[in-house]
Design a protein around this motif. Structure first.
Motif, short mmCIF file in Angstrom:
data_model
loop_
_atom_site.label_atom_id
_atom_site.label_comp_id
_atom_site.label_asym_id
_atom_site.label_seq_id
_atom_site.Cartn_x
_atom_site.Cartn_y
_atom_site.Cartn_z
N TYR A 507 -14.00 -20.70 35.70
CA TYR A 507 -12.58 -20.97 35.86
C TYR A 507 -12.34 -21.71 37.18
CZ TYR A 507 -12.07 -16.97 39.12
OH TYR A 507 -12.17 -16.11 40.18
N GLN A 508 -11.23 -22.45 37.23
CA GLN A 508 -10.85 -23.18 38.44
C GLN A 508 -9.59 -22.57 39.02
OE1 GLN A 508 -10.15 -27.40 38.04
NE2 GLN A 508 -9.09 -27.51 40.02
N LYS A 509 -9.66 -22.32 40.33
CA LYS A 509 -8.50 -21.81 41.05
C LYS A 509 -8.37 -22.66 42.31
CE LYS A 509 -6.34 -17.39 42.05
NZ LYS A 509 -6.52 -15.94 42.02
N ASN A 510 -7.21 -23.28 42.51
CA ASN A 510 -7.03 -24.28 43.55
C ASN A 510 -8.05 -25.40 43.32
OD1 ASN A 510 -4.83 -23.24 45.20
ND2 ASN A 510 -6.24 -21.53 45.63
N SER A 511 -8.91 -25.65 44.28
CA SER A 511 -9.87 -26.74 44.14
C SER A 511 -11.30 -26.24 43.98
CB SER A 511 -9.78 -27.67 45.35
OG SER A 511 -10.05 -26.94 46.54
N ALA A 512 -11.48 -24.97 43.66
CA ALA A 512 -12.82 -24.39 43.53
C ALA A 512 -13.07 -23.96 42.09
CB ALA A 512 -12.99 -23.21 44.47
N ILE A 513 -14.33 -24.13 41.66
CA ILE A 513 -14.76 -23.64 40.35
C ILE A 513 -15.62 -22.40 40.54
CG2 ILE A 513 -16.14 -24.13 38.30
CD1 ILE A 513 -15.37 -27.02 38.49
N TYR A 514 -15.28 -21.34 39.83
CA TYR A 514 -15.98 -20.07 39.92
C TYR A 514 -16.80 -19.83 38.65
CZ TYR A 514 -12.69 -19.03 43.72
OH TYR A 514 -11.95 -19.06 44.87
N LYS A 515 -17.92 -19.18 38.82
CA LYS A 515 -18.75 -18.74 37.68
C LYS A 515 -18.88 -17.22 37.75
CE LYS A 515 -23.44 -18.82 35.80
NZ LYS A 515 -24.85 -19.29 35.99
N CYS A 516 -18.53 -16.54 36.66
CA CYS A 516 -18.61 -15.08 36.59
C CYS A 516 -19.63 -14.68 35.53
CB CYS A 516 -17.25 -14.47 36.22
SG CYS A 516 -15.90 -15.10 37.24
N SER A 517 -20.68 -14.00 35.92
CA SER A 517 -21.70 -13.55 34.98
C SER A 517 -21.16 -12.41 34.13
CB SER A 517 -22.96 -13.09 35.72
OG SER A 517 -23.88 -12.51 34.83
N LYS A 518 -21.30 -12.52 32.80
CA LYS A 518 -20.83 -11.47 31.89
C LYS A 518 -21.76 -10.27 31.90
CE LYS A 518 -19.36 -13.00 27.84
NZ LYS A 518 -19.36 -13.81 26.59
N ILE A 519 -23.00 -10.44 32.39
CA ILE A 519 -23.98 -9.36 32.39
C ILE A 519 -23.95 -8.58 33.70
CG2 ILE A 519 -26.44 -8.79 32.23
CD1 ILE A 519 -26.76 -11.20 30.42
#
Length: 559
Positions: A507-519
């Motif tokens: 997901y993108q919030k402001n100007s950063a892209i985040y990666k969230c591991s589902k595991i």
């Protein structure tokens, strides 16, 4: 010839007596052990079952009002009598089931203790294992121990005799597996009951996050059939050991050990169900278990660690295909070794066709995953308030904080069906072929929550929940909370877009892209300066544009 072999094995070697004794011990074991319950429920079982008799079935508005009225009545009852205490204890246990079913379960109330007893454990029935091993060993050990195999001179006679023995072994394994399981089912039906087999699997709280939208009856039938396959595998392996080693005692001990050892080594691990071997088939239930987590203290922090990773449909089909191949292979080796038969045109044909069939079955299990499809998202703010998929338009009603679907005929379908109103706001949705994902944000914190709704069963479950306490920056350093006003406003900003894949959430919030591991649940920043241009995801690669207008990509498999 089959009749004479049956007489020799079941009567002369007393295997029929072993069968009856083991079935009796099996029934006695279940009577002594009982079914899944708790001390509280056991002490007030009559009250507990009376609540289910009264409110069993689909949860409706009328039933909800009656249950809440019952709750208030018991809360006001201050009489210090034993019966009142027991009734309150029973209602608390019942109310826990009601809260689960109305919040994240199937929406149906029933006493699930019988189903939990048979579907929530991966125990192996060792009485069944010993009997099937005895069957496989006794079929061939007599000839070797008495040196009777040299008396079989005719090639036709050897082939027929060997075929009869293998048939008796496989058929005996199927029948014995069915009998031992029927004993368990009959015990549960006669005690706590196995009602409403048509209810969804997630009626049991253990299967809250199960990826299989099947009924309880289908799950039981699957377990029944897989256990039968396990016994077929075991008897073919026992026959193989007997033909190769020609010693009854050694073969029996070796066959039982090779069933027990994997269970001891991979206890409560999904690795057991990813290996094509007997033990997983005899456990059976683990094939459709959901992800299971434990909490461990790591670096002085309590973290959620996955203990059992759910088996995917593709993996399960490949493993079962390999199991079937091994059953056929072991039976073929037994036939060739015992009958000294090497040049049969039928066996040659089978050896050529069998690998082709196995490849076809494996390919049939290789279904298309979400990574094979291209996902294109408009990177601007509020672009995911609505999405179109399969001719249906999914959209967020911001006034009601609900997600709806409008089909081609303009029929409105409610997607989110939360009994308790959501505390956070739904800001974005993402839809694929099977699920509608919705992202929740809190105005007063940087936390995000992602939940999914099954578009067939409308099962609503948590996919991811995280905040700033588990976020790492682009360089892998943990970010501390800041009291700076700009930082607080930055955390409160709304998510522009989000994408859900098999492994992670982006997901993108402001100007950063985040990666969230589902595991693992870990959240990291993969880029700190991106634009609001279009985002594409294809074959495990996220394509986006950075703040300087340069096309950039992130390959999740390379990290």
């Amino acid at each position: 010839m089959i009749r004479s072999e049956l007489y020799k094995v079941f009567i002369k070697q007393h295997l029929i007596l072993f069968l009856f004794v083991f079935l009796f011990l099996n029934a006695a074991y279940y009577i002594v052990v009982g079914y899944d319950t708790t001390t509280v429920i056991r002490s007030s079982e009559s009250y507990y079952t009376s609540f289910f008799d009264k409110y069993e079935g689909k949860i409706t508005t009328e039933k909800t009002a009656q249950i809440k009225e019952e709750y208030k009545k018991l809360e006001k009852d201050t009489a210090n009598m034993l019966s009142n205490k027991l009734k309150k204890q029973a209602f608390e246990s019942f109310y826990h089931v009601y809260i689960y079913e109305s919040d994240s379960g199937s929406g149906y109330l029933m006493d699930t203790r019988g189903w939990e007893s048979i579907l929530c454990h991966d125990n192996i029935n060792y009485l069944l294992v010993v009997f099937v091993v005895l069957l496989g060993v006794m079929l061939f050990s007599v000839e070797y121990e008495n040196e009777m195999n040299i008396m079989i001179v005719s090639s036709c006679g050897r082939n027929r005799l060997t075929g009869c023995k293998i048939f008796i072994g496989i058929a005996g394994a199927i029948i014995s597996a069915g009998l031992f399981q029927i004993v368990h089912i009959m015990y549960l039906v006669s005690t706590v009951g196995l009602h409403h087999a048509d209810y969804p699997l997630n009626t049991i709280e253990f299967y809250e996050n199960s990826r299989y939208g099947i009924s309880l009856g289908t799950a039981l039938l699957f377990k029944f059939m897989i256990t039968i396959f396990g016994c077929m595998f075991l008897v073919s392996f026992a026959m193989l050991m007997t033909v190769l080693l020609k010693r009854r005692e050694i073969c029996m001990v070796l066959a039982v050990l090779l069933v027990i050892l994997p269970k001891m080594i991979f206890s409560n691990s999904s690795i057991l169900y990813r290996i094509p071997w007997i033990t997983a088939l005899l456990s059976a239930n683990g094939f459709f278990w959901p992800d299971r987590y434990t909490h461990q203290l790591i670096d002085n922090q309590l973290k959620k660690v996955i203990a059992f990773q759910a088996i995917g449909t593709k993996t399960m089909l490949i493993v079962l295909s390999m199991d079937i191949f091994l059953i056929v292979l072991f039976s073929y080796i037994v036939f060739s070794k015992f009958s000294n038969h090497r040049k049969s045109k039928y066996i040659k044909m089978t050896s050529k066709i069998l690998p082709c069939l196995l490849i076809c079955v494996c390919l049939a299990g290789c279904g298309e995953t979400s990574e094979d499809k291209e996902v294109i998202i408009d990177g601007t703010l509020n672009a995911q308030i609505n999405m179109t998929m399969g001719g249906n338009m999914y959209y967020i009603d911001q006034n009601e904080n609900q997600v709806y679907c409008k089909d081609a005929k303009n029929n409105i379908i409610e997607i989110t069906r939360n009994v308790i109103p959501l505390q956070q706001s739904i800001t974005n949705i993402f839809v694929d072929d099977h699920y509608c994902y919705y992202l929740l944000e809190d105005e007063n914190s940087s936390n995000i929550i992602v939940r999914s709704v099954d578009l067939e069963s409308f099962e609503d479950k948590l996919v991811y929940s995280a905040g700033s306490d588990n976020t790492e920056d682009f360089y892998g350093l943990r970010k501390d909370e800041s009291n700076d006003t700009d930082e607080i406003l930055k955390n409160m900003a709304t998510v522009n877009w989000f994408i859900v894949t098999d492994k992670a959430i982006y997901y993108q919030k402001n100007s950063a892209i985040y990666k969230c591991s589902k595991i693992s649940g870990k959240q990291e920043i993969i880029d700190e300066a991106v634009s609001d241009d279009e985002v594409r995801y294809l074959n495990g690669v996220l394509h986006y544009t950075d703040a300087y207008g340069k096309k950039t990509s992130y390959n999740e498999s390379a990290r």
